[in-house]
Scaffold this motif. Structure first.
Motif, PDB file in Angstrom:
ATOM      1  N   ALA A   1       0.830  -1.209   0.000  1.00 24.38           N
ATOM      2  CA  ALA A   1       0.000   0.000   0.000  1.00 24.38           C
ATOM      3  C   ALA A   1       0.865   1.260   0.000  1.00 24.38           C
ATOM      4  CB  ALA A   1      -0.929  -0.006   1.212  1.00 24.38           C
ATOM      5  N   LEU A   2       1.897   1.255   0.807  1.00 20.04           N
ATOM      6  CA  LEU A   2       2.811   2.391   0.885  1.00 20.04           C
ATOM      7  C   LEU A   2       3.475   2.660  -0.466  1.00 20.04           C
ATOM      8  CD1 LEU A   2       4.421   4.470   2.608  1.00 20.04           C
ATOM      9  CD2 LEU A   2       6.057   2.625   3.029  1.00 20.04           C
ATOM     10  N   GLY A   3       3.928   1.611  -1.137  1.00 23.37           N
ATOM     11  CA  GLY A   3       4.589   1.776  -2.425  1.00 23.37           C
ATOM     12  C   GLY A   3       3.669   2.336  -3.499  1.00 23.37           C
ATOM     13  N   VAL A   4       2.439   1.863  -3.531  1.00 24.11           N
ATOM     14  CA  VAL A   4       1.472   2.373  -4.509  1.00 24.11           C
ATOM     15  C   VAL A   4       1.177   3.851  -4.244  1.00 24.11           C
ATOM     16  CG1 VAL A   4      -0.921   2.183  -5.318  1.00 24.11           C
ATOM     17  CG2 VAL A   4       0.453   0.116  -5.003  1.00 24.11           C
ATOM     18  N   LEU A   5       0.928   4.195  -2.992  1.00 20.81           N
ATOM     19  CA  LEU A   5       0.668   5.597  -2.647  1.00 20.81           C
ATOM     20  C   LEU A   5       1.864   6.492  -2.971  1.00 20.81           C
ATOM     21  CD1 LEU A   5      -1.224   5.160   0.742  1.00 20.81           C
ATOM     22  CD2 LEU A   5      -2.187   5.867  -1.465  1.00 20.81           C
ATOM     23  N   THR A   6       3.049   5.979  -2.755  1.00 24.33           N
ATOM     24  CA  THR A   6       4.254   6.751  -3.055  1.00 24.33           C
ATOM     25  C   THR A   6       4.399   6.987  -4.550  1.00 24.33           C
ATOM     26  OG1 THR A   6       5.357   5.916  -1.095  1.00 24.33           O
ATOM     27  CG2 THR A   6       6.768   6.793  -2.837  1.00 24.33           C
ATOM     28  N   ALA A   7       4.176   5.962  -5.356  1.00 20.60           N
ATOM     29  CA  ALA A   7       4.269   6.117  -6.807  1.00 20.60           C
ATOM     30  C   ALA A   7       3.282   7.177  -7.293  1.00 20.60           C
ATOM     31  CB  ALA A   7       4.027   4.781  -7.502  1.00 20.60           C
ATOM     32  N   ILE A   8       2.083   7.163  -6.745  1.00 22.11           N
ATOM     33  CA  ILE A   8       1.079   8.175  -7.113  1.00 22.11           C
ATOM     34  C   ILE A   8       1.553   9.559  -6.690  1.00 22.11           C
ATOM     35  CG2 ILE A   8      -1.260   9.011  -6.614  1.00 22.11           C
ATOM     36  CD1 ILE A   8      -2.053   5.974  -6.380  1.00 22.11           C
ATOM     37  N   SER A   9       2.050   9.678  -5.467  1.00 26.43           N
ATOM     38  CA  SER A   9       2.527  10.962  -4.963  1.00 26.43           C
ATOM     39  C   SER A   9       3.678  11.507  -5.806  1.00 26.43           C
ATOM     40  CB  SER A   9       2.973  10.809  -3.509  1.00 26.43           C
ATOM     41  OG  SER A   9       3.546  11.994  -3.029  1.00 26.43           O
ATOM     42  N   ILE A  10       4.611  10.653  -6.152  1.00 26.27           N
ATOM     43  CA  ILE A  10       5.741  11.090  -6.983  1.00 26.27           C
ATOM     44  C   ILE A  10       5.237  11.516  -8.357  1.00 26.27           C
ATOM     45  CG2 ILE A  10       7.829  10.313  -8.175  1.00 26.27           C
ATOM     46  CD1 ILE A  10       8.404   8.569  -5.683  1.00 26.27           C
ATOM     47  N   GLY A  11       4.339  10.716  -8.938  1.00 21.12           N
ATOM     48  CA  GLY A  11       3.803  11.055 -10.253  1.00 21.12           C
ATOM     49  C   GLY A  11       3.069  12.390 -10.265  1.00 21.12           C
ATOM     50  N   VAL A  12       2.319  12.669  -9.204  1.00 17.83           N
ATOM     51  CA  VAL A  12       1.550  13.908  -9.120  1.00 17.83           C
ATOM     52  C   VAL A  12       2.458  15.114  -8.895  1.00 17.83           C
ATOM     53  CG1 VAL A  12      -0.137  15.155  -7.673  1.00 17.83           C
ATOM     54  CG2 VAL A  12      -0.588  12.799  -8.401  1.00 17.83           C
ATOM     55  N   THR A  13       3.463  14.975  -8.062  1.00 12.96           N
ATOM     56  CA  THR A  13       4.292  16.127  -7.688  1.00 12.96           C
ATOM     57  C   THR A  13       5.472  16.370  -8.613  1.00 12.96           C
ATOM     58  OG1 THR A  13       5.623  14.777  -6.184  1.00 12.96           O
ATOM     59  CG2 THR A  13       3.733  15.940  -5.243  1.00 12.96           C
ATOM     60  N   ASN A  14       5.914  15.365  -9.335  1.00 11.81           N
ATOM     61  CA  ASN A  14       7.162  15.501 -10.087  1.00 11.81           C
ATOM     62  C   ASN A  14       7.110  16.581 -11.156  1.00 11.81           C
ATOM     63  OD1 ASN A  14       9.873  14.557 -10.245  1.00 11.81           O
ATOM     64  ND2 ASN A  14       9.354  13.757 -12.265  1.00 11.81           N
TER      65      ASN A  14
END
Length: 180
Positions: A70-83
């Motif tokens: 769950a943490l990894g999926v949320l992180t990938a989304i967060s990175i994708g949104v903020t990058n």
């Protein structure tokens, strides 16, 4: 037990290889923002894929591994949104993930230590990931870190995975072969 040990050994060898390749690409790709952005999203997703593979045969630390997915999926989304708009926030997101994933890895390493042995490198890796996560989070939020700075993190992780794979390989050679 031998099958579980063999599965983890193979997973750790694969993680070693992919993390070295990722580190080289992220360091070289730092000059191409699109490639770097994709690599930053892919790293936690690679960890998710490895964790899902690990979960197939895990008997210890299953809830911790599920939390890591769950943490990894949320992180990938967060990175994708903020990058795209705030690349340093993507680094900070990566840092938060490294910190939390490091704590989870530390917990899994401790849980597996008695059952499988050869986990001291995973325990050290979890502790180092936690410390690196703090540095990445603070560095990203202050704008002082860039994606290429994460390459060393992946290399250290690869070394820890390689050491653990070799320790598990040694354990496999010391155990009698299970009858089928």
């Amino acid at each position: 037990m031998q099958s579980r040990t063999s599965t983890l050994r193979n997973l750790y060898f694969a993680r070693t290889f992919v993390q070295i390749v990722w580190a080289v690409l992220v360091i070289k790709g730092a000059f191409c923002p699109g490639v770097t952005a994709a690599l930053l999203v892919l790293y936690p997703l690679w960890d998710v894929a490895c964790t899902l593979f690990d979960l197939q045969s895990a008997s210890e630390g299953r809830m911790i591994l599920q939390a890591n997915v769950a943490l990894g999926v949320l992180t990938a989304i967060s990175i994708g949104v903020t990058n795209g708009s705030h690349p340093t926030y993507a680094i900070a997101s990566f840092g938060v993930w490294a910190l939390a994933a490091g704590l989870l890895q530390l917990a899994v390493g401790l849980a597996r230590r008695k059952q499988l042995g050869g986990q001291w490198a995973m325990i050290l890796s979890g502790a180092q990931s936690t410390a690196a996560g703090v540095a990445f989070t603070l560095g990203g939020l202050s704008g002082k870190l860039h994606a290429k700075d994460l390459g060393g993190y992946a290399v250290f992780g690869a070394v820890y995975f390689l050491i653990t794979a070799l320790l598990l390989q040694r354990k496999l050679h010391q155990q009698p072969v299970e009858s089928v």
